[in-house]
Write a protein that holds these residues in place. Sequence first.
Motif, PDB file in Angstrom:
ATOM      1  N   THR A  37      12.502  78.851  -8.989  1.00 41.14           N
ATOM      2  CA  THR A  37      12.546  77.423  -9.248  1.00 41.14           C
ATOM      3  C   THR A  37      11.194  76.820  -8.904  1.00 41.14           C
ATOM      4  N   CYS A  38      10.729  75.929  -9.756  1.00 39.28           N
ATOM      5  CA  CYS A  38       9.494  75.199  -9.484  1.00 39.28           C
ATOM      6  C   CYS A  38       9.867  73.746  -9.176  1.00 39.28           C
ATOM      7  N   PHE A  39       9.156  73.134  -8.284  1.00 38.89           N
ATOM      8  CA  PHE A  39       9.512  71.777  -7.889  1.00 38.89           C
ATOM      9  C   PHE A  39       8.297  71.060  -7.320  1.00 38.89           C
ATOM     10  N   HIS A  40       8.369  69.747  -7.380  1.00 40.89           N
ATOM     11  CA  HIS A  40       7.353  68.917  -6.740  1.00 40.89           C
ATOM     12  C   HIS A  40       7.906  68.457  -5.406  1.00 40.89           C
ATOM     13  N   GLU A  41       7.089  68.484  -4.387  1.00 35.25           N
ATOM     14  CA  GLU A  41       7.564  68.206  -3.037  1.00 35.25           C
ATOM     15  C   GLU A  41       8.086  66.787  -2.869  1.00 35.25           C
ATOM     16  N   SER A  42       7.823  65.918  -3.830  1.00 32.02           N
ATOM     17  CA  SER A  42       8.328  64.545  -3.751  1.00 32.02           C
ATOM     18  C   SER A  42       9.764  64.423  -4.252  1.00 32.02           C
ATOM     19  N   VAL A  43      10.278  65.455  -4.954  1.00 31.45           N
ATOM     20  CA  VAL A  43      11.637  65.426  -5.508  1.00 31.45           C
ATOM     21  C   VAL A  43      12.565  66.151  -4.544  1.00 31.45           C
ATOM     22  N   ARG A  44      13.513  65.412  -3.975  1.00 32.70           N
ATOM     23  CA  ARG A  44      14.396  65.970  -2.947  1.00 32.70           C
ATOM     24  C   ARG A  44      15.763  66.369  -3.482  1.00 32.70           C
ATOM     25  N   GLN A  46      18.540  67.304  -6.851  1.00 34.87           N
ATOM     26  CA  GLN A  46      18.593  67.923  -8.172  1.00 34.87           C
ATOM     27  C   GLN A  46      18.744  66.846  -9.240  1.00 34.87           C
ATOM     28  N   ASP A  47      17.938  66.956 -10.291  1.00 33.39           N
ATOM     29  CA  ASP A  47      17.953  65.987 -11.389  1.00 33.39           C
ATOM     30  C   ASP A  47      17.800  66.764 -12.689  1.00 33.39           C
ATOM     31  N   SER A  48      18.918  66.951 -13.398  1.00 37.24           N
ATOM     32  CA  SER A  48      18.899  67.781 -14.607  1.00 37.24           C
ATOM     33  C   SER A  48      18.011  67.185 -15.692  1.00 37.24           C
ATOM     34  N   HIS A  49      18.054  65.860 -15.852  1.00 32.09           N
ATOM     35  CA  HIS A  49      17.245  65.235 -16.905  1.00 32.09           C
ATOM     36  C   HIS A  49      15.760  65.399 -16.610  1.00 32.09           C
ATOM     37  N   LEU A  50      15.371  65.129 -15.365  1.00 31.43           N
ATOM     38  CA  LEU A  50      13.968  65.292 -14.991  1.00 31.43           C
ATOM     39  C   LEU A  50      13.537  66.750 -15.093  1.00 31.43           C
ATOM     40  N   ALA A  51      14.422  67.666 -14.682  1.00 33.54           N
ATOM     41  CA  ALA A  51      14.090  69.091 -14.757  1.00 33.54           C
ATOM     42  C   ALA A  51      13.842  69.531 -16.193  1.00 33.54           C
ATOM     43  N   THR A  52      14.664  69.027 -17.111  1.00 30.55           N
ATOM     44  CA  THR A  52      14.486  69.378 -18.528  1.00 30.55           C
ATOM     45  C   THR A  52      13.139  68.880 -19.047  1.00 30.55           C
ATOM     46  N   GLN A  53      12.782  67.670 -18.701  1.00 32.95           N
ATOM     47  CA  GLN A  53      11.512  67.109 -19.161  1.00 32.95           C
ATOM     48  C   GLN A  53      10.320  67.897 -18.609  1.00 32.95           C
ATOM     49  N   GLU A  54      10.388  68.222 -17.330  1.00 35.53           N
ATOM     50  CA  GLU A  54       9.285  68.959 -16.701  1.00 35.53           C
ATOM     51  C   GLU A  54       9.140  70.349 -17.305  1.00 35.53           C
ATOM     52  N   LEU A  55      10.262  71.039 -17.498  1.00 38.03           N
ATOM     53  CA  LEU A  55      10.202  72.392 -18.050  1.00 38.03           C
ATOM     54  C   LEU A  55       9.725  72.383 -19.500  1.00 38.03           C
ATOM     55  N   ALA A  78      22.976  73.462 -19.707  1.00 40.82           N
ATOM     56  CA  ALA A  78      23.605  73.900 -18.462  1.00 40.82           C
ATOM     57  C   ALA A  78      23.457  72.841 -17.379  1.00 40.82           C
ATOM     58  N   ARG A  79      24.313  72.938 -16.335  1.00 41.61           N
ATOM     59  CA  ARG A  79      24.211  72.011 -15.205  1.00 41.61           C
ATOM     60  C   ARG A  79      22.825  72.071 -14.595  1.00 41.61           C
ATOM     61  N   VAL A  80      22.271  73.277 -14.541  1.00 45.64           N
ATOM     62  CA  VAL A  80      20.883  73.474 -14.124  1.00 45.64           C
ATOM     63  C   VAL A  80      20.141  74.085 -15.311  1.00 45.64           C
ATOM     64  N   PRO A  81      19.288  73.344 -16.000  1.00 39.50           N
ATOM     65  CA  PRO A  81      18.556  73.886 -17.160  1.00 39.50           C
ATOM     66  C   PRO A  81      17.761  75.128 -16.778  1.00 39.50           C
ATOM     67  N   ILE A  82      17.797  76.129 -17.664  1.00 36.41           N
ATOM     68  CA  ILE A  82      17.182  77.423 -17.386  1.00 36.41           C
ATOM     69  C   ILE A  82      16.317  77.850 -18.570  1.00 36.41           C
ATOM     70  N   VAL A  83      15.176  78.445 -18.255  1.00 31.64           N
ATOM     71  CA  VAL A  83      14.354  79.120 -19.257  1.00 31.64           C
ATOM     72  C   VAL A  83      14.317  80.600 -18.881  1.00 31.64           C
ATOM     73  N   SER A  96      14.068  77.774 -13.253  1.00 30.69           N
ATOM     74  CA  SER A  96      14.638  76.430 -13.214  1.00 30.69           C
ATOM     75  C   SER A  96      13.608  75.481 -12.614  1.00 30.69           C
ATOM     76  N   CYS A  97      13.968  74.201 -12.551  1.00 32.04           N
ATOM     77  CA  CYS A  97      13.034  73.204 -12.027  1.00 32.04           C
ATOM     78  C   CYS A  97      13.801  72.182 -11.187  1.00 32.04           C
ATOM     79  N   HIS A  98      13.190  71.764 -10.092  1.00 32.53           N
ATOM     80  CA  HIS A  98      13.813  70.779  -9.193  1.00 32.53           C
ATOM     81  C   HIS A  98      15.248  71.178  -8.845  1.00 32.53           C
ATOM     82  N   ASN A  99      15.392  72.365  -8.290  1.00 39.34           N
ATOM     83  CA  ASN A  99      16.709  72.917  -7.961  1.00 39.34           C
ATOM     84  C   ASN A  99      16.777  73.216  -6.458  1.00 39.34           C
TER      85      ASN A  99
END
Length: 476
Positions: A37-44, A46-55, A78-83, A96-99
Amino acid sequence: IQQMEQCVQLLGPGWHVRPFGSAANTLCTRGADLDLTCFHESVRDQDSHLATQELRYKLLPLLRCHPRFKIKEEIWSARVPIVKLLFDETTEVDLSCHNPQALQNTYLLKAYAELSPQVRRLVLAVKVWARTEGVCGAPSGHLSSYSLTLMVLYFLQVQQGLEMPCMPTEAFSSFGSTPEVQGISWTCALPLAELVTGFFVFYAGADGGFQWGSEVVSVRLGRRSQPRELDFQLLPGRLGHRLHIEDPFLLARNLNCVLTPENEQLLRAKLKQTATTICSGGIPSAFVPTPLESQASEKAASHPGKADTDTAAWLGEQTHDGIYKDTDTAAWLGGEIHAGIYKDSPHRGTAGGKLMSNADVGADRPSGKHLDQAALLQKPNHFKVGANWVFGQDTRDQAAAVISDSESTRSGGGRSSSSITLQQGFHSNDSFSAACNKRSTHSKLAELHSLLEPTPALAPLPEDLPLPNFGLRFEI
């Protein structure tokens, strides 16, 4: 992971990559994929919509240009978008992203695995069993391996005599655990064979065992609990007569959500079938090497002196020449016939399999005669392979009664008057445990050879081949 980190760093400061799941918590089986999972330290959160946009719009363009990553599939619904990726044409990667919740789970399970080596071994044994029996995999309507892991941990927490301590879930975050977790310790002295026996007897519903439909698998609480309790007021479908598994962090998520009713019945039947096989002195077919593994053991035997430390450890800290780490699951077979396992047979003709077939209970026939009666319907001489290998008839009948008495009692709505308890069933397969330590000479193998059904495919027995260790299959 290093290659992925280089890509993520191009997104700017504050971005990180972390592995999670079985590859990070040490509970992975051979051939498992890598979860990242990749994430930005400012995101605490889970946000599926934001994760989809970032990925989709930031990370995928970078990965398409990377020479070592190949994009296989994009799952946005999916509940958690996956590539899904393929790295170097060999390693499957789920990105995944922001997970952050996945990281919490990983740290929790890793903390449990580090309490005792037996925790990891039992989890792996159950995972191998579920995969072989076809009762694992959320995409196909079965429980996920994560759910099965929680079932193992819950058993270790509530089983009398084991009572593994309960880790406080609030001590875990996406950044690790608090220092209080480091002070929790636990020792398990039981051998793996007894733990495996206890797990299946417990979930088969023996007297004192798991109450299917009226009990919640809750690693968060670590105690026997009913779904009507206030602790589970957020648990969806808690009043339904189904298998309930609480997510220790997302309390409003019942992990049975992916399990279809048909597959739930199949899972329950497989648990009972396996418990009956072990309690009757047999070996579940899921723990018997396949013909391919038998060939691997022959290859290993042709290269003496290649044993490594991991292999030696699960062989009782003894040196066994010619056993590779990659063929450890087949090495105990020795390329010969033991307890009805034929080297060249395309089928798993095991003692446990024969037990079920004689009882008219097959792996794909849950509607046959009741699984609990399998141990009582075997032919008297079918498993006469040595006094230390199989129960005597009295012990075998008593072990089978652990499950059959309990089921008949529940169907009648009363308590059983039988003195047989789950604890007795937990230790009932003495021969199964003894086989883990029993070694013999060629004379014992010759006796076994004479008791097997004649077949032209049998290979000659070497003079110095030791009795196989039935417990090794659980150590992969």
